[in-house]
Design an enzyme around this catalytic site. Structure first.
Site, PDB file in Angstrom:
ATOM      1  N   ASP A  31       0.863  -1.173   0.000  1.00 55.21           N
ATOM      2  CA  ASP A  31       0.000   0.000   0.000  1.00 55.21           C
ATOM      3  C   ASP A  31       0.909   1.235   0.000  1.00 55.21           C
ATOM      4  O   ASP A  31       2.130   1.143   0.141  1.00 55.21           O
ATOM      5  CB  ASP A  31      -0.975  -0.010   1.180  1.00 55.21           C
ATOM      6  CG  ASP A  31      -2.218   0.849   0.876  1.00 55.21           C
ATOM      7  OD1 ASP A  31      -2.167   1.653  -0.084  1.00 55.21           O
ATOM      8  OD2 ASP A  31      -3.227   0.733   1.583  1.00 55.21           O
TER       9      ASP A  31
HETATM   10  C1  BGC Z   1      -5.024   3.273  -0.003  1.00 54.75           C
HETATM   11  C2  BGC Z   1      -5.200   2.228  -1.077  1.00 54.75           C
HETATM   12  C3  BGC Z   1      -5.026   2.848  -2.434  1.00 54.75           C
HETATM   13  C4  BGC Z   1      -3.671   3.500  -2.494  1.00 54.75           C
HETATM   14  C5  BGC Z   1      -3.344   4.109  -3.847  1.00 54.75           C
HETATM   15  C6  BGC Z   1      -3.765   4.087  -0.188  1.00 54.75           C
HETATM   16  O1  BGC Z   1      -3.720   5.172   0.662  1.00 54.75           O
HETATM   17  O2  BGC Z   1      -5.010   2.624   1.253  1.00 54.75           O
HETATM   18  O3  BGC Z   1      -6.446   1.614  -0.957  1.00 54.75           O
HETATM   19  O4  BGC Z   1      -5.177   1.885  -3.427  1.00 54.75           O
HETATM   20  O5  BGC Z   1      -3.618   4.524  -1.512  1.00 54.75           O
HETATM   21  O6  BGC Z   1      -4.075   5.243  -4.084  1.00 54.75           O
END
Ligand code: BGC
Length: 753
Positions: free
Chosen positions: A288
């Site tokens: 993530d």
């Molecule tokens: C979120 C994810 C997301 C990623 C990319 C993160 O902050 O937890 O769900 O896919 O950002 O935008």
């Protein structure tokens, strides 16, 4: 290769387009040829190029520093970019990758296409309330068509986290609290995103996220610690992820949370042992956003170097945003602190997905699909958005059949901060949608009621969180002049989603006061609640004549609402999360265990006895019922349904299926759709079992007065569970089985295994 076309394209046009596309695309290797292609490329790569493939950068700062980004791509420092959205920009970056980098490996462009790209469907939690797998798949397919037309071939969806906590802002992105429902909905979304042919230019890789347990954040506070016993992990949190693997999901995302002391973005047990070892997943895992860097504040790695070492060793193949793989990979290998085979394995997985998506053969945005983006709001897409929004809304109250609104009404007041705010209808992750695309409740009701009834409007408060009561008098005036009030309250889009945990679940700002002021007019109120989470609104519920939970419905919010309020459509949505009566009840969920002292129904107040003479010492609250305000599976219609004749046929052997049937009758005066649900309870287990578990459901359309026998076939193998050793077992013994319209269904039968 099968390519799906927009419904309006003529057969001849479709045939010609197929020929052009098939003729244009070189074949994508599969099977042993795919393995050979991957190995061939891998054998030519330098270590720096390998670490580059394992690195993903965001638009910040890359897309904003074009020259710098291009240089990184040229050098082979990047395998993927997220958050780039313009086709011209994407194709230009891709051109540098496939023409100017040494090995010409295409980039993979990713984006959070969560509930639509330009056309927004309801938020995932709302979509789940439709229980309509086909429609949810269609929505994902449309999202893929729109996103791939702009060069996005990878979405960070579906979110498969389960939660039992409405405080958690990301409950909006979940598909409810049940593992079976989440498995089926997640699978439907994956099918929609990935399409029939991964290499088709309209297919995008899906990503099962967040692996795993993120939804169990303590106190619902985002990013918080999770403590999940193994039986719970396997029986509750993992099944939807396993279903995603079985559905062929190409990627997973590791999570932010610390799971039992080991952060999930460096967790060898979940990533290597379970995901790869037990399930045999062959795609790749992306971290993530900076979750590898966050191993440092977690207290799991001393610095970026150790963070990279732990994450790669655990099986996170691609690092999102933070640069530790690139910065420290070589040194770690140099000093023998990392197994080189792990790097090769990660790169192999990433290349494989790029081959599967046909990116080597066809790296650029496909112009035939790009053309569909010229008219961003296509009627067929809006049609599906309207239908899904309609099926997502849940009717919670309809006293005296106030709804659908009478055709005789002469005037309707549309009031509330959410009655005419296109932006707020979009919910979290609104992607490339724009607020002015949204048809608001006010716009749609005005249009639909023209010319037979007058629509009066006042916001009451400008925004959901405003404390000002300045606009109240206009709202009260409008209410007084109207026959009925449609009061649109709730949370705007900014109050739900990531990093938006709330400790209070009541209506924010001055909205409770606004409700009271409008209610004091004595006019009948239809309360329409927009939100990304279950809210607490029992006082307003008591005073409103009708309550419709509309979530964040997306682009077609208004038309869907108008269809329901005016009776063009009949509500069929059913809740997929239990609604708490008050925050203090959380976690409240339907598939809980029984305890040794289960609460008696309606049991509240002080116990009668003393610790020396315990009477009424049950697992309950003294000040609120232990049951939810609205149970999982609940939702009303404009008609009613009755259940009877439950019959169960035992399976002939352990490999067989049992059959359960019941008669469902539409006992009201209108046609309608009922989501028929089947629950079981395994009465005694070597690990205690939930009091109910959803094991099947079906949407059944019934004309007024019509009845139908609904048949469920339940394979015995689905009656088991994971025991404390992590083994899936099916135990002999007695079961209860219910068929009904929600998780409190009373039509019960029994069977024995
Ligand atoms: C979120 C994810 C997301 C990623 C990319 C993160 O902050 O937890 O769900 O896919 O950002 O935008």
């Amino acid at each position: 290769m099968r390519i799906r076309f927009p419904a309006r394209l003529s057969a001849v046009g479709a045939f010609l387009l197929t020929l052009t596309l098939v003729a244009k695309l070189p074949p994508t290797p599969t099977g042993p040829a795919l393995d050979a292609a991957v190995e061939n490329l891998l054998s030519q790569m330098t270590l720096a190029e390998k670490l580059g493939q394992m690195s993903q950068a965001s638009r910040q700062p890359y897309v904003d520093h074009i020259a710098q980004t291009k240089e990184s791509i040229r050098k082979g420092d990047l395998g993927s970019i997220l958050n780039a959205t313009r086709r011209e920009q994407i194709d230009e970056f891709q051109r540098v990758a496939v023409e100017e980098s040494r090995l010409k490996i295409p980039l993979l462009f990713g984006l959070d296409v969560i509930h639509g790209y330009r056309t927004l469907f309801p938020i995932p939690l709302a979509q789940s309330c439709s229980w309509n797998l086909e429609l949810v798949e269609k929505a994902a397919r449309i999202a893929a068509l729109e996103a791939t037309a702009e060069g996005i071939r990878w979405t960070f969806a579906p979110m498969l986290d389960l939660t039992r906590d409405a405080r958690w802002g990301r409950i909006a992105e979940t598909v409810g609290e049940d593992p079976l429902l989440a498995s089926r909905l997640g699978t439907a979304m994956i099918r929609g995103f990935q399409g029939d042919d991964l290499a088709a230019p309209t297919s995008m890789a899906a990503c099962g996220k967040h692996f795993v347990g993120y939804g169990a954040a303590e106190a619902g506070r985002d990013y918080n610690t999770t403590l999940i016993p193994d039986t719970e992990l396997r029986n509750f949190y993992l099944p939807a992820f396993k279903a995603a693997k079985d559905a062929g999901v190409l990627t997973y995302m590791s999570a932010f949370n610390d799971l039992n002391g080991v952060p999930t973005s460096a967790n060898p047990r979940t990533l290597r042992k379970i995901l790869r070892g037990e399930w045999g997943f062959t795609g790749f895992v992306v971290s993530d956003w900076t979750s590898i860097d966050e191993l440092i504040p977690h207290g799991f790695a001393a610095d970026g170097r150790e963070a990279a070492q732990k994450a790669i060793s655990a099986g996170v193949d691609m690092e999102m945003v933070s640069p530790h793989y690139r910065d420290f990979g070589a040194d770690l290998l140099d000093k023998n602190e990392l197994n080189p085979a792990m790097i090769d394995d990660a790169v192999r997985r990433i290349l494989r997905v790029k081959f599967q998506l046909g990116l080597f053969a066809n790296p650029y945005t496909d112009l035939a699909t790009a053309r569909t983006s010229k008219n961003p709001l296509q009627p067929e897409h809006l049609h599906v958005a309207r239908q899904l929004a309609t099926e997502s809304m849940v009717l919670l109250k309809n006293e005296g059949a106030l709804l659908p609104l009478s055709e005789k009404l002469k005037s309707v007041a549309v009031i509330g901060p959410l009655s005419d705010n296109g932006d707020d209808m979009r919910g979290c992750w609104f992607c490339e949608s724009i607020p002015s695309d949204t048809v608001t409740p006010l716009a749609a009701l005005s249009e639909a009621l023209k010319p037979r009834a007058k629509v009066l409007h006042a916001a009451g408060t400008k925004r959901d969180i405003d404390e000002s009561t300045e606009g109240f008098s206009a709202a009260v005036k409008a209410a007084r002049r109207a026959d009925v009030v449609v009061l649109c309250l709730g949370e705007g889009r900014d109050l739900s989603g990531e990093a938006r945990s709330r400790a209070f679940l009541e209506l924010p700002g001055a909205q409770e006061k606004l409700f009271d002021a409008v209610a004091a007019t004595g006019k009948p109120i239809v309360l329409v609640l927009f939100s990304g989470r279950p809210m607490v609104f029992s006082k307003q519920f008591a005073k409103a004549r009708a309550v419709l939970y509309a979530w964040h419905p997306g682009t077609m919010a208004g038309p869907a609402l108008a269809d329901l309020l005016l009776g063009k459509a009949v509500p069929s949505g059913k809740l997929t999360v239990s609604f708490p009566r008050t925050v203090g009840q959380i976690p409240v969920y339907y598939n809980h265990r029984n305890t040794g002292r289960p609460p008696q129904k309606e049991n509240v107040g002080l116990p009668m006895g003393t610790p020396q003479d315990p009477q009424g010492y049950f697992s309950k609250f003294i000040d609120v019922h232990s049951t939810p305000e609205y149970p999982f599976g609940h939702g009303l219609s404009y008609t009613t349904f009755a259940y009877s004749d439950l019959k169960i046929t035992q399976p002939e052997n352990a490999q067989g299926s049992l059959t359960a049937t019941a008669t469902v009758k539409n006992t009201g005066a209108r046609d309608g759709v009922e989501v028929v649900q089947l629950y079981i309870r395994d009465l005694v287990g070597s690990v205690t079992r939930p009091v109910r578990e959803l094991k099947g459901f079906e949407r059944v359309q019934l004309k007024a007065g019509e009845q139908r026998t609904v048949v469920f076939s339940l394979p015995t193998r689905e009656l088991g569970f994971f025991n404390e050793e992590g083994r899936y077992i099916i135990e002999a013994g007695k079961f209860h089985l219910w068929i009904g319209g929600n998780s409190e269904a009373t039509l019960r039968g029994e069977f024995e295994l």
